[in-house]
Design a protein around this motif. Structure first.
Motif, short mmCIF file in Angstrom:
data_model
loop_
_atom_site.label_atom_id
_atom_site.label_comp_id
_atom_site.label_asym_id
_atom_site.label_seq_id
_atom_site.Cartn_x
_atom_site.Cartn_y
_atom_site.Cartn_z
N ASP A 26 0.87 -1.17 0.00
CA ASP A 26 0.00 0.00 0.00
C ASP A 26 0.91 1.23 0.00
N ASP A 28 1.67 5.04 -0.91
CA ASP A 28 1.08 6.32 -1.29
C ASP A 28 2.14 7.39 -1.55
N ARG A 84 -3.44 11.17 -0.48
CA ARG A 84 -3.71 10.08 0.46
C ARG A 84 -5.00 10.34 1.24
N ALA A 85 -5.19 11.59 1.69
CA ALA A 85 -6.41 11.93 2.43
C ALA A 85 -7.64 11.80 1.55
N THR A 87 -8.04 9.76 -1.05
CA THR A 87 -8.33 8.37 -1.39
C THR A 87 -8.84 7.59 -0.18
N ARG A 88 -8.47 8.01 1.00
CA ARG A 88 -8.95 7.32 2.21
C ARG A 88 -10.36 7.77 2.59
#
Length: 89
Positions: A26, A28, A84-85, A87-88
């Motif tokens: 994983d 990022d 990242r924020a 996609t989460r």
């Protein structure tokens, strides 16, 4: 209907290759950019005591390259953190 199993062995010519059962990473990019940006900063600080000799030898651009790498790394770090924020969720 059963899902297809991936082969654990591939035979290509006279060679046989085994396929490892490895989970995907994983990634990022945040940790990579943190390390790279920190290394550019360390290189900049390490070259500061040699400012005079770098200037005399016409290699002052080494210092500014490190500073540019650090600055661009900060922009990239912010970009990857936002990605990242997003996609989460």
């Amino acid at each position: 209907m059963e899902p297809e199993q991936q082969p654990t062995r591939h035979e290509i010519g006279k060679r046989t290759f085994l396929v490892a059962d490895v989970e995907p990473l994983d990634v990022d990019g945040v940790r990579t950019l943190e390390v790279g940006t920190a290394l550019w900063l360390v290189a900049f600080v390490a070259l500061l005591p040699f400012y005079g000799s770098l200037s005399d030898d016409g290699r002052l651009w080494w210092l500014w390259t490190c500073l540019a790498g650090f600055g661009l790394g900060l922009f990239g770090l912010e970009y990857c953190r936002r990605r990242r924020a997003a996609t989460r969720g």
